[in-house]
Design a protein around this motif. Sequence first.
Motif, PDB file in Angstrom:
ATOM      1  N   MET A 117      65.334  21.943  40.296  1.00 26.29           N
ATOM      2  CA  MET A 117      63.949  21.953  39.840  1.00 26.29           C
ATOM      3  C   MET A 117      63.215  23.176  40.358  1.00 26.29           C
ATOM      4  N   LYS A 118      63.420  23.520  41.601  1.00 23.62           N
ATOM      5  CA  LYS A 118      62.779  24.714  42.146  1.00 23.62           C
ATOM      6  C   LYS A 118      63.259  25.971  41.440  1.00 23.62           C
ATOM      7  N   ASP A 119      64.552  25.962  41.068  1.00 22.85           N
ATOM      8  CA  ASP A 119      65.057  27.122  40.349  1.00 22.85           C
ATOM      9  C   ASP A 119      64.308  27.300  39.037  1.00 22.85           C
ATOM     10  N   ASP A 120      64.060  26.172  38.319  1.00 24.89           N
ATOM     11  CA  ASP A 120      63.335  26.246  37.053  1.00 24.89           C
ATOM     12  C   ASP A 120      61.952  26.825  37.259  1.00 24.89           C
ATOM     13  N   SER A 121      61.271  26.390  38.307  1.00 19.13           N
ATOM     14  CA  SER A 121      59.910  26.865  38.532  1.00 19.13           C
ATOM     15  C   SER A 121      59.888  28.351  38.832  1.00 19.13           C
ATOM     16  N   ARG A 122      60.905  28.854  39.509  1.00 20.38           N
ATOM     17  CA  ARG A 122      60.945  30.284  39.804  1.00 20.38           C
ATOM     18  C   ARG A 122      61.154  31.092  38.532  1.00 20.38           C
ATOM     19  N   HIS A 123      61.901  30.517  37.565  1.00 19.73           N
ATOM     20  CA  HIS A 123      62.204  31.254  36.341  1.00 19.73           C
ATOM     21  C   HIS A 123      60.935  31.610  35.581  1.00 19.73           C
ATOM     22  N   PHE A 124      59.945  30.692  35.549  1.00 23.66           N
ATOM     23  CA  PHE A 124      58.772  31.030  34.763  1.00 23.66           C
ATOM     24  C   PHE A 124      57.544  31.255  35.609  1.00 23.66           C
ATOM     25  N   GLU A 129      53.734  41.999  16.810  1.00 22.42           N
ATOM     26  CA  GLU A 129      54.318  41.888  18.146  1.00 22.42           C
ATOM     27  C   GLU A 129      53.452  41.027  19.048  1.00 22.42           C
ATOM     28  N   VAL A 130      52.144  41.193  18.952  1.00 17.36           N
ATOM     29  CA  VAL A 130      51.228  40.361  19.732  1.00 17.36           C
ATOM     30  C   VAL A 130      51.438  38.889  19.386  1.00 17.36           C
ATOM     31  N   SER A 131      51.559  38.598  18.085  1.00 18.32           N
ATOM     32  CA  SER A 131      51.760  37.213  17.647  1.00 18.32           C
ATOM     33  C   SER A 131      53.094  36.671  18.141  1.00 18.32           C
ATOM     34  N   ARG A 132      54.132  37.481  18.037  1.00 19.09           N
ATOM     35  CA  ARG A 132      55.457  37.031  18.481  1.00 19.09           C
ATOM     36  C   ARG A 132      55.449  36.655  19.946  1.00 19.09           C
ATOM     37  N   VAL A 133      54.863  37.518  20.769  1.00 20.02           N
ATOM     38  CA  VAL A 133      54.844  37.265  22.210  1.00 20.02           C
ATOM     39  C   VAL A 133      53.981  36.053  22.533  1.00 20.02           C
ATOM     40  N   ALA A 134      52.833  35.926  21.872  1.00 23.08           N
ATOM     41  CA  ALA A 134      51.954  34.785  22.121  1.00 23.08           C
ATOM     42  C   ALA A 134      52.672  33.468  21.845  1.00 23.08           C
ATOM     43  N   HIS A 135      53.331  33.385  20.713  1.00 24.90           N
ATOM     44  CA  HIS A 135      53.997  32.145  20.341  1.00 24.90           C
ATOM     45  C   HIS A 135      55.219  31.876  21.216  1.00 24.90           C
ATOM     46  N   SER A 136      55.989  32.910  21.510  1.00 27.43           N
ATOM     47  CA  SER A 136      57.205  32.693  22.306  1.00 27.43           C
ATOM     48  C   SER A 136      56.878  32.298  23.737  1.00 27.43           C
ATOM     49  N   THR A 137      55.862  32.915  24.332  1.00 21.90           N
ATOM     50  CA  THR A 137      55.514  32.560  25.714  1.00 21.90           C
ATOM     51  C   THR A 137      54.921  31.159  25.789  1.00 21.90           C
ATOM     52  N   ALA A 138      54.059  30.802  24.827  1.00 24.36           N
ATOM     53  CA  ALA A 138      53.465  29.462  24.840  1.00 24.36           C
ATOM     54  C   ALA A 138      54.541  28.396  24.658  1.00 24.36           C
ATOM     55  N   SER A 139      55.442  28.614  23.721  1.00 25.07           N
ATOM     56  CA  SER A 139      56.502  27.634  23.472  1.00 25.07           C
ATOM     57  C   SER A 139      57.432  27.492  24.668  1.00 25.07           C
ATOM     58  N   ARG A 162      59.443  24.242  28.961  1.00 24.30           N
ATOM     59  CA  ARG A 162      60.039  24.208  30.296  1.00 24.30           C
ATOM     60  C   ARG A 162      59.335  23.210  31.209  1.00 24.30           C
ATOM     61  N   VAL A 163      58.011  23.248  31.224  1.00 22.54           N
ATOM     62  CA  VAL A 163      57.291  22.414  32.172  1.00 22.54           C
ATOM     63  C   VAL A 163      57.282  20.950  31.737  1.00 22.54           C
ATOM     64  N   ARG A 164      57.277  20.687  30.437  1.00 22.09           N
ATOM     65  CA  ARG A 164      57.268  19.299  29.990  1.00 22.09           C
ATOM     66  C   ARG A 164      58.639  18.647  30.134  1.00 22.09           C
ATOM     67  N   GLN A 165      59.690  19.444  30.113  1.00 25.27           N
ATOM     68  CA  GLN A 165      61.020  18.883  30.354  1.00 25.27           C
ATOM     69  C   GLN A 165      61.192  18.487  31.808  1.00 25.27           C
ATOM     70  N   ASN A 166      60.630  19.264  32.708  1.00 28.79           N
ATOM     71  CA  ASN A 166      60.701  18.976  34.145  1.00 28.79           C
ATOM     72  C   ASN A 166      59.309  19.172  34.749  1.00 28.79           C
ATOM     73  N   PRO A 167      58.420  18.174  34.604  1.00 28.36           N
ATOM     74  CA  PRO A 167      57.038  18.338  35.061  1.00 28.36           C
ATOM     75  C   PRO A 167      56.899  18.237  36.581  1.00 28.36           C
ATOM     76  N   ASP A 168      57.407  19.252  37.269  1.00 26.69           N
ATOM     77  CA  ASP A 168      57.291  19.319  38.722  1.00 26.69           C
ATOM     78  C   ASP A 168      55.813  19.368  39.110  1.00 26.69           C
ATOM     79  N   ALA A 169      55.412  18.523  40.065  1.00 29.35           N
ATOM     80  CA  ALA A 169      53.996  18.393  40.411  1.00 29.35           C
ATOM     81  C   ALA A 169      53.394  19.711  40.886  1.00 29.35           C
ATOM     82  N   GLU A 170      54.150  20.469  41.673  1.00 34.74           N
ATOM     83  CA  GLU A 170      53.638  21.732  42.191  1.00 34.74           C
ATOM     84  C   GLU A 170      53.406  22.745  41.061  1.00 34.74           C
TER      85      GLU A 170
END
Length: 212
Positions: free
Chosen positions: A1-8, A30-40, A45-53
């Motif tokens: 879990m900590k590894d996942d948090s470090r990734h993003f 390009e702005v649109s691509r980055v906006a959508h990819s980062t949000a997704s 990532r966080v909803r799959q492993n909702p670490d409290a920290e």
Amino acid sequence: MKDDSRHFHKPIRRPAELFDRLFSGDDPAEVSRVAHSTASALLARVRQNPDAEVVDRLVTFQAAHGIDDLAELWSRAPARSLPGALWRLYLLQAMIHDDAQTAALLYDRGRTSLSSIDEVVAGAPAPAGPEELVALIDMIMRGLFEGDFAIALERAAAFCRITATGATHLADDYEISEPQRASTFTTRALRLATYADDLMASASLWRRDALT
């Protein structure tokens, strides 16, 4: 879990540095691509492993780092998209945190004037002072990452409708005596009403698995 948090964790803390590397121009595609990819990627990532920290860091991000980096991320995304919805929620949170007294005034004026279930949906106590509204928006933000995403959007939309109503009434109060102040409240009312519509539409899209 900590590894996942470090990734993003790194791009979330310093998104401006990330975007300087991803694109240097103003290419809308390009702005649109980055906006959508980062949000997704962030939300998945966080909803799959909702670490409290990690959730705590996301909820308090704009209070700790300001809104500019988030604007660089998502402010130019369409309103009814995943990055557009996240941007509006963070901007709403910043508005309340920056001037909770005015937010409480607008909310109280709106809830006593609006005949709807919005007060119940938003979930604030009655009456709600500045501290209660700060707690409310932070709770709604938390719901984005570890609760029902659509319900979080609907609660925020209800809050926007209530405060938009309050801002409209205050604009009427000041129309004769302080026209400039009235104009400011009118502008805020329009923005909040628009946010309410966009957030409700985004909630509906999320339920159909169509919010991208």
